[in-house]
Write a protein that holds these residues in place. Structure first.
Motif, mmCIF file in Angstrom:
data_model
loop_
_atom_site.group_PDB
_atom_site.id
_atom_site.type_symbol
_atom_site.label_atom_id
_atom_site.label_comp_id
_atom_site.label_asym_id
_atom_site.label_seq_id
_atom_site.Cartn_x
_atom_site.Cartn_y
_atom_site.Cartn_z
ATOM 1 N N ALA A 111 0.823 -1.208 0.000
ATOM 2 C CA ALA A 111 0.000 0.000 0.000
ATOM 3 C C ALA A 111 0.857 1.259 0.000
ATOM 4 O O ALA A 111 0.402 2.310 -0.429
ATOM 5 N N ARG A 112 2.081 1.176 0.470
ATOM 6 C CA ARG A 112 2.943 2.340 0.593
ATOM 7 C C ARG A 112 4.345 2.007 0.071
ATOM 8 O O ARG A 112 4.777 0.862 0.120
ATOM 9 N N ALA A 113 5.044 3.062 -0.385
ATOM 10 C CA ALA A 113 6.395 2.883 -0.920
ATOM 11 C C ALA A 113 7.297 3.991 -0.400
ATOM 12 O O ALA A 113 6.820 5.081 -0.057
ATOM 13 N N GLY A 114 8.587 3.699 -0.337
ATOM 14 C CA GLY A 114 9.538 4.701 0.108
ATOM 15 C C GLY A 114 10.945 4.409 -0.366
ATOM 16 O O GLY A 114 11.271 3.273 -0.713
ATOM 17 N N VAL A 115 11.747 5.452 -0.408
ATOM 18 C CA VAL A 115 13.168 5.332 -0.731
ATOM 19 C C VAL A 115 13.942 5.769 0.502
ATOM 20 O O VAL A 115 13.673 6.824 1.070
ATOM 21 N N ILE A 116 14.884 4.937 0.912
ATOM 22 C CA ILE A 116 15.769 5.274 2.026
ATOM 23 C C ILE A 116 17.152 5.500 1.442
ATOM 24 O O ILE A 116 17.685 4.628 0.754
ATOM 25 N N SER A 117 17.720 6.668 1.724
ATOM 26 C CA SER A 117 19.005 7.039 1.134
ATOM 27 C C SER A 117 19.918 7.664 2.189
ATOM 28 O O SER A 117 19.443 8.269 3.143
ATOM 29 N N ARG A 118 21.221 7.529 1.976
ATOM 30 C CA ARG A 118 22.185 8.215 2.846
ATOM 31 C C ARG A 118 22.264 9.701 2.480
ATOM 32 O O ARG A 118 22.741 10.506 3.260
ATOM 33 N N THR A 119 21.819 10.051 1.277
ATOM 34 C CA THR A 119 21.947 11.421 0.781
ATOM 35 C C THR A 119 20.571 12.057 0.578
ATOM 36 O O THR A 119 19.539 11.407 0.733
ATOM 37 N N ASP A 120 20.600 13.325 0.179
ATOM 38 C CA ASP A 120 19.375 14.050 -0.134
ATOM 39 C C ASP A 120 18.801 13.574 -1.466
ATOM 40 O O ASP A 120 19.379 12.710 -2.138
ATOM 41 N N PHE A 121 17.704 14.213 -1.856
ATOM 42 C CA PHE A 121 17.008 13.887 -3.094
ATOM 43 C C PHE A 121 16.950 15.122 -3.983
ATOM 44 O O PHE A 121 16.886 16.247 -3.481
ATOM 45 N N THR A 122 16.947 14.916 -5.285
ATOM 46 C CA THR A 122 16.852 16.036 -6.217
ATOM 47 C C THR A 122 15.446 16.624 -6.159
ATOM 48 O O THR A 122 14.489 15.940 -5.764
ATOM 49 N N PRO A 123 15.295 17.880 -6.553
ATOM 50 C CA PRO A 123 13.958 18.487 -6.577
ATOM 51 C C PRO A 123 12.968 17.697 -7.439
ATOM 52 O O PRO A 123 11.800 17.550 -7.077
ATOM 53 N N ALA B 130 13.004 14.459 -8.015
ATOM 54 C CA ALA B 130 12.640 13.233 -7.281
ATOM 55 C C ALA B 130 11.617 13.564 -6.196
ATOM 56 O O ALA B 130 10.667 12.798 -5.973
ATOM 57 N N ILE B 131 11.790 14.690 -5.535
ATOM 58 C CA ILE B 131 10.849 15.105 -4.494
ATOM 59 C C ILE B 131 9.469 15.357 -5.096
ATOM 60 O O ILE B 131 8.452 14.906 -4.560
ATOM 61 N N ASP B 132 9.422 16.027 -6.235
ATOM 62 C CA ASP B 132 8.139 16.275 -6.899
ATOM 63 C C ASP B 132 7.451 14.975 -7.293
ATOM 64 O O ASP B 132 6.249 14.803 -7.076
ATOM 65 N N LEU B 133 8.208 14.051 -7.873
ATOM 66 C CA LEU B 133 7.634 12.766 -8.286
ATOM 67 C C LEU B 133 7.147 11.971 -7.082
ATOM 68 O O LEU B 133 6.059 11.387 -7.104
ATOM 69 N N ALA B 134 7.920 11.981 -6.025
ATOM 70 C CA ALA B 134 7.536 11.240 -4.818
ATOM 71 C C ALA B 134 6.266 11.826 -4.200
ATOM 72 O O ALA B 134 5.347 11.081 -3.840
ATOM 73 N N ARG B 135 6.209 13.134 -4.084
ATOM 74 C CA ARG B 135 5.016 13.775 -3.505
ATOM 75 C C ARG B 135 3.775 13.435 -4.314
ATOM 76 O O ARG B 135 2.723 13.153 -3.755
ATOM 77 N N ALA B 136 3.880 13.468 -5.631
ATOM 78 C CA ALA B 136 2.729 13.197 -6.489
ATOM 79 C C ALA B 136 2.255 11.752 -6.367
ATOM 80 O O ALA B 136 1.098 11.448 -6.654
ATOM 81 N N ASN B 137 3.140 10.862 -5.933
ATOM 82 C CA ASN B 137 2.804 9.440 -5.825
ATOM 83 C C ASN B 137 2.783 8.951 -4.382
ATOM 84 O O ASN B 137 2.767 7.753 -4.137
ATOM 85 N N TYR B 138 2.805 9.892 -3.426
ATOM 86 C CA TYR B 138 2.733 9.572 -2.000
ATOM 87 C C TYR B 138 3.836 8.610 -1.575
ATOM 88 O O TYR B 138 3.635 7.742 -0.738
ATOM 89 N N CYS B 139 5.000 8.797 -2.168
ATOM 90 C CA CYS B 139 6.167 7.959 -1.880
ATOM 91 C C CYS B 139 7.003 8.655 -0.808
ATOM 92 O O CYS B 139 7.300 9.842 -0.921
ATOM 93 N N LEU B 140 7.368 7.933 0.216
ATOM 94 C CA LEU B 140 8.189 8.485 1.290
ATOM 95 C C LEU B 140 9.639 8.600 0.836
ATOM 96 O O LEU B 140 10.183 7.662 0.258
ATOM 97 N N LEU B 141 10.248 9.741 1.104
ATOM 98 C CA LEU B 141 11.679 9.921 0.867
ATOM 99 C C LEU B 141 12.327 10.094 2.226
ATOM 100 O O LEU B 141 12.039 11.058 2.942
ATOM 101 N N ILE B 142 13.197 9.161 2.571
ATOM 102 C CA ILE B 142 13.727 9.096 3.931
ATOM 103 C C ILE B 142 15.248 9.056 3.894
ATOM 104 O O ILE B 142 15.832 8.239 3.178
ATOM 105 N N LYS B 143 15.866 9.922 4.671
ATOM 106 C CA LYS B 143 17.315 9.848 4.825
ATOM 107 C C LYS B 143 17.603 8.886 5.984
ATOM 108 O O LYS B 143 16.942 8.935 7.018
ATOM 109 N N SER B 144 18.587 8.041 5.803
ATOM 110 C CA SER B 144 18.885 7.031 6.824
ATOM 111 C C SER B 144 19.252 7.670 8.158
ATOM 112 O O SER B 144 18.901 7.139 9.213
ATOM 113 N N ASN B 145 19.918 8.835 8.144
ATOM 114 C CA ASN B 145 20.261 9.453 9.430
ATOM 115 C C ASN B 145 19.013 9.962 10.155
ATOM 116 O O ASN B 145 19.003 10.049 11.377
ATOM 117 N N ASP B 146 17.933 10.285 9.425
ATOM 118 C CA ASP B 146 16.675 10.655 10.077
ATOM 119 C C ASP B 146 16.045 9.433 10.751
ATOM 120 O O ASP B 146 15.465 9.543 11.831
#
Length: 159
Positions: free
Chosen positions: A77-89, A91-107
């Motif tokens: 039902a849900r999807a997310g990307v976990i990364s050590r780094t930030d995300f490009t603008p 990628a953020i737009d695409l993720a928001r439009a698809n309710y995809c979580l963008l998560i930094k591992s340090n968070d």
């Protein structure tokens, strides 16, 4: 081969963080041919797929596209990307439009240290107002439940 081993280690690390945040039934997908998902897990009866990226540069659209594509394959039902780094603008737009979580591992690490549940962690994510709508998989699952209950293709009155 070094990157391959490092990628597996990062996936294992992310898996352990998710477990500490309250995920159950957390597992790594098979190596190679994973269809865009590295980790499958359940949190509060909701199935998630995650793509893990351990790279030194910002993550772009590709990682978001991969994990969004894997949602249906793994019946999540849900999807997310976990990364050590930030995300490009983009990628953020695409993720928001698809309710995809963008998560930094340090968070995630910080949430574990503060002993926060995952639900609190994701409450800080911002999505478009349409988030109140359910995901396709949720709607299809409910439709099939009603169909089984009433014994025929549901009509409007059956809902």
């Amino acid at each position: 081969m070094e990157n391959f081993t490092k990628g597996i280690e990062f996936q294992e690390y992310c898996k352990s963080l998710l477990q500490k945040l309250g995920f159950t039934h957390v597992e790594l997908t098979r190596l190679g041919g994973d269809q865009g998902a590295d980790i499958l897990g359940t949190y509060e009866n909701t199935r998630y797929v995650f793509q893990c990226k351990d790279h030194c540069r910002k993550q772009g659209n590709w990682s978001v596209q991969e994990v969004i594509g894997s949602k249906s394959i793994y019946k999540a039902a849900r999807a997310g990307v976990i990364s050590r780094t930030d995300f490009t603008p983009r990628a953020i737009d695409l993720a928001r439009a698809n309710y995809c979580l963008l998560i930094k591992s340090n968070d995630l690490e910080a949430a574990v240290e503060r002993k926060e549940p995952f639900s609190f962690f994701i409450s800080t994510c911002s999505f478009p107002p349409a988030l109140q709508m359910e995901h396709d998989y949720d709607v299809i699952r409910k439709y099939e439940e009603v169909k089984r209950r009433v014994g025929h293709v549901p009509q409007r009155r059956d809902f």
